[in-house]
Design an enzyme around this catalytic site. Structure first.
Site, short mmCIF file in Angstrom:
data_model
loop_
_atom_site.label_atom_id
_atom_site.label_comp_id
_atom_site.label_asym_id
_atom_site.label_seq_id
_atom_site.Cartn_x
_atom_site.Cartn_y
_atom_site.Cartn_z
CB ALA A 69 -0.88 -0.02 1.24
N GLY A 112 0.54 -4.93 0.85
CA GLY A 112 -0.61 -4.95 -0.04
C GLY A 112 -0.32 -5.61 -1.39
CD GLU A 115 -2.41 -7.39 2.76
OE1 GLU A 115 -2.00 -6.24 2.46
OE2 GLU A 115 -3.08 -7.61 3.77
CD GLU A 135 1.43 -5.48 5.68
OE1 GLU A 135 2.16 -6.43 6.08
OE2 GLU A 135 0.76 -5.56 4.65
N1 CAA Z 1 4.60 3.21 -0.55
C1 CAA Z 1 5.00 4.38 -1.09
N2 CAA Z 1 6.15 4.51 -1.79
C2 CAA Z 1 6.91 3.42 -1.95
C3 CAA Z 1 6.55 2.18 -1.41
C4 CAA Z 1 5.32 2.08 -0.68
N3 CAA Z 1 4.89 0.92 -0.15
N4 CAA Z 1 7.52 1.29 -1.71
C5 CAA Z 1 8.46 1.95 -2.42
N5 CAA Z 1 8.09 3.24 -2.56
C6 CAA Z 1 8.81 4.31 -3.26
C7 CAA Z 1 10.01 4.75 -2.47
O1 CAA Z 1 9.62 5.66 -1.47
C8 CAA Z 1 10.87 5.36 -3.54
O2 CAA Z 1 10.36 6.64 -3.84
P1 CAA Z 1 11.38 7.90 -3.90
O3 CAA Z 1 12.28 7.57 -5.05
O4 CAA Z 1 10.46 9.04 -4.16
O5 CAA Z 1 12.08 7.93 -2.60
C9 CAA Z 1 10.60 4.47 -4.74
O6 CAA Z 1 9.35 3.80 -4.48
C10 CAA Z 1 11.66 3.41 -4.95
O7 CAA Z 1 11.79 2.68 -3.73
P2 CAA Z 1 13.19 2.48 -2.99
O8 CAA Z 1 14.14 3.59 -3.31
O9 CAA Z 1 12.91 2.21 -1.55
O10 CAA Z 1 13.70 1.14 -3.73
P3 CAA Z 1 14.70 0.05 -3.13
O11 CAA Z 1 15.01 -0.85 -4.29
O12 CAA Z 1 15.81 0.69 -2.41
O13 CAA Z 1 13.83 -0.76 -2.04
C11 CAA Z 1 11.86 -1.91 -1.21
C12 CAA Z 1 12.71 -1.52 -2.44
C13 CAA Z 1 12.66 -2.86 -0.31
C14 CAA Z 1 10.63 -2.62 -1.73
C15 CAA Z 1 11.47 -0.64 -0.42
O14 CAA Z 1 10.94 0.30 -1.33
C16 CAA Z 1 10.45 -0.88 0.65
O15 CAA Z 1 10.78 -1.39 1.71
N6 CAA Z 1 9.18 -0.48 0.41
C17 CAA Z 1 8.12 -0.55 1.39
C18 CAA Z 1 7.64 -1.98 1.59
C19 CAA Z 1 6.53 -2.02 2.63
O16 CAA Z 1 6.70 -1.71 3.79
N7 CAA Z 1 5.32 -2.44 2.20
C20 CAA Z 1 4.17 -2.53 3.07
C21 CAA Z 1 3.38 -1.28 2.96
S1 CAA Z 1 2.04 -1.19 4.17
C22 CAA Z 1 0.79 -2.10 3.52
O17 CAA Z 1 0.90 -2.69 2.46
C23 CAA Z 1 -0.47 -2.13 4.33
C24 CAA Z 1 -1.47 -3.16 3.91
O18 CAA Z 1 -1.38 -4.30 4.26
C25 CAA Z 1 -2.61 -2.79 3.12
#
Ligand code: CAA
Length: 261
Positions: A69, A112, A115, A135
């Site tokens: 998400a 998400g 999911e 999460e």
């Molecule tokens: N939401 C918003 N933006 C996101 C995102 C997310 N879930 N995942 C990645 N991005 C964005 C980053 O912020 C980044 O944007 P900027 O360039 O503007 O900073 C861009 O995408 C590229 O990401 P990274 O630079 O972080 O890429 P990376 O290769 O270094 O890392 C990753 C990849 C390990 C997937 C890392 O992006 C990450 O950890 N993302 C979040 C994963 C996460 O926590 N997901 C769960 C979300 S909560 C949820 O999903 C709730 C639910 O159950 C409904």
């Protein structure tokens, strides 16, 4: 027809009776913001009603199916807004589609994203796929069905391990635990998923819908009730033209010509 959407593309020309939906927010690793979820639900529910679509493939990019998400969009929300907006309830509509939905997952399928892949009917993974429900690291829990569908897919031990530690698992573990039905080299992901979709799309549409509904009932009811449901639906299949055609074709040693009726 893709042009009406900003965050996904829809392609009808990849294979007969198949629609391909591609998540397309590369700048955010396909993070699921409200717009993307609305567009995905709109596209998928429209395709579900299309008599010429027998199966839908849902995919992302090489790097990410979806990284979760959209954290930036959720960051400043409070409980009243998540409650009144009924945050992520819209995504449940994808699980209610009757058309078989195939997730073709490469790269990150986190939160998400995992999911979303799990609410599809078949999950095919590239060898680059990485699954997880991280999460917990953000101070919350899964919100698009992850705690329920992961537990059903891989069992309690692995689901608890992933959801409580936030660790990821690679494609081979996803296959071994039953989350993915197949793992293929990354360059074979889309061809494989489209071929699976074309195979399903070539069968009787009522039969594939009935089969999907019957399997899904296994997760909602007791064995006795589930078998009773299956038997009624199996018997109802004898009301279709495709049952007559499929069995006649077998007896006449020729390929069936299903009319999806
Ligand atoms: N939401 C918003 N933006 C996101 C995102 C997310 N879930 N995942 C990645 N991005 C964005 C980053 O912020 C980044 O944007 P900027 O360039 O503007 O900073 C861009 O995408 C590229 O990401 P990274 O630079 O972080 O890429 P990376 O290769 O270094 O890392 C990753 C990849 C390990 C997937 C890392 O992006 C990450 O950890 N993302 C979040 C994963 C996460 O926590 N997901 C769960 C979300 S909560 C949820 O999903 C709730 C639910 O159950 C409904």
């Amino acid at each position: 027809e893709s042009s009406q959407y900003q965050t996904i593309t829809v392609d009808r020309a990849t294979a007969p009776r198949v629609a391909l939906i591609t998540l397309n927010r590369p700048e955010a690793l396909n993070a699921l913001n409200a717009e993307l979820i609305s567009e995905l639900v709109d596209a998928a529910t429209t395709l579900d009603l299309d008599p010429d679509v027998g199966a839908i493939v849902l995919t992302g990019s090489d790097k990410a199916f979806a990284a979760g998400a959209d954290i930036k969009q959720m960051q400043d929300m409070g409980y009243p807004q998540t409650y009144t907006d009924n945050l992520f309830a819209e995504a449940d509509r994808l699980a209610n589609l009757r058309t078989p939905l195939i997730a073709a997952v490469a790269g990150y399928a986190l939160g998400g994203g995992c999911e979303l892949a799990m609410l599809c009917d078949i999950l095919i993974a590239a060898d680059t796929a990485v699954f997880g429900q991280p999460e917990i690291k953000l101070g919350v829990i899964p919100g698009i069905g992850g705690s329920q569908r992961l537990a059903r897919a891989v069992g309690k031990a692995v689901a608890m391990d992933l959801i409580l530690t936030g660790r990821t698992m690679k494609a081979d573990e996803a296959k071994q635990t039953g989350l993915a039905s197949r793992v293929v080299p990354a360059d074979q992901l889309l061809p494989t998923a489209l071929e699976v979709a074309q195979t399903i799309g070539g069968y009787s549409k009522p039969a594939t819908w009935m089969a999907k509904e019957a399997v899904n009932r296994a997760f909602e009811t007791s064995l006795t009730e589930g078998i009773r449901f299956e038997r009624r639906v199996f018997q109802a299949g004898f009301a279709t033209a495709d049952q007559s055609e499929g069995m006649a074709a077998f007896a006449e040693k020729r390929p069936p010509n299903f009319t999806h009726s």
